[in-house]
Scaffold this motif. Structure first.
Motif, short mmCIF file in Angstrom:
data_model
loop_
_atom_site.label_atom_id
_atom_site.label_comp_id
_atom_site.label_asym_id
_atom_site.label_seq_id
_atom_site.Cartn_x
_atom_site.Cartn_y
_atom_site.Cartn_z
N LYS A 52 20.93 41.92 47.31
CA LYS A 52 21.03 41.30 48.64
C LYS A 52 21.43 39.84 48.62
O LYS A 52 21.87 39.31 49.64
CB LYS A 52 19.69 41.43 49.36
N THR A 53 21.28 39.14 47.49
CA THR A 53 21.55 37.70 47.48
C THR A 53 22.56 37.27 46.42
O THR A 53 22.78 36.08 46.24
CB THR A 53 20.25 36.91 47.24
N GLU A 54 23.19 38.20 45.75
CA GLU A 54 24.13 37.86 44.68
C GLU A 54 25.47 38.54 44.96
O GLU A 54 25.53 39.76 45.16
CB GLU A 54 23.55 38.34 43.35
N ILE A 55 26.54 37.73 44.99
CA ILE A 55 27.87 38.27 45.33
C ILE A 55 28.94 37.72 44.40
O ILE A 55 28.74 36.74 43.69
CB ILE A 55 28.27 37.93 46.78
N ALA A 56 30.09 38.39 44.43
CA ALA A 56 31.31 37.91 43.80
C ALA A 56 32.45 38.20 44.77
O ALA A 56 32.40 39.19 45.51
CB ALA A 56 31.55 38.61 42.47
N LYS A 57 33.44 37.33 44.80
CA LYS A 57 34.60 37.54 45.67
C LYS A 57 35.80 37.86 44.81
O LYS A 57 36.04 37.22 43.79
CB LYS A 57 34.85 36.30 46.52
N VAL A 58 36.57 38.88 45.26
CA VAL A 58 37.74 39.34 44.51
C VAL A 58 38.91 39.46 45.48
O VAL A 58 38.74 39.97 46.59
CB VAL A 58 37.46 40.72 43.87
N GLN A 59 40.08 39.00 45.06
CA GLN A 59 41.28 39.13 45.88
C GLN A 59 41.66 40.61 46.00
O GLN A 59 41.45 41.39 45.07
CB GLN A 59 42.44 38.34 45.28
N ALA A 60 42.23 41.00 47.13
CA ALA A 60 42.58 42.40 47.39
C ALA A 60 43.53 42.95 46.33
O ALA A 60 43.41 44.11 45.94
CB ALA A 60 43.19 42.53 48.78
N LEU A 61 44.45 42.14 45.83
CA LEU A 61 45.40 42.61 44.82
C LEU A 61 44.73 42.92 43.49
O LEU A 61 45.24 43.73 42.71
CB LEU A 61 46.50 41.56 44.61
N ASP A 62 43.59 42.31 43.21
CA ASP A 62 42.87 42.53 41.95
C ASP A 62 41.77 43.59 42.07
O ASP A 62 41.14 43.93 41.06
CB ASP A 62 42.22 41.22 41.47
#
Length: 76
Positions: A52-62
């Protein structure tokens, strides 16, 4: 903009995460079960949830080289 329910997935490679509101984070190994959701603020980006409190962001192409959906629905 609509908020899609996060989908079940697993990591295909290592990913660095961050805790929401902090600069601290950690590395997650391939094979870890996660939830994935398109970013409501930036449609070209996906958010990988590690709880609930840990995220990562990834570009759509990857995205296709980073995760594999495991919920049985067709991969977009």
């Amino acid at each position: 903009m609509s908020y899609e329910v996060p989908r079940a997935a697993k990591l295909l490679k290592e990913v660095e995460s961050k805790y929401i509101g902090l600069n601290a984070g950690r590395t997650h190994k391939a094979g870890k079960k996660v939830k994935v959701q398109r970013s409501p603020a930036n449609p070209g980006e996906f958010i990988i949830w590690f709880g609930k409190t840990e995220i990562a962001k990834v570009q759509a192409l990857d995205l296709t080289s980073t995760i594999q959906y495991t919920d049985g629905r067709e991969q977009l």
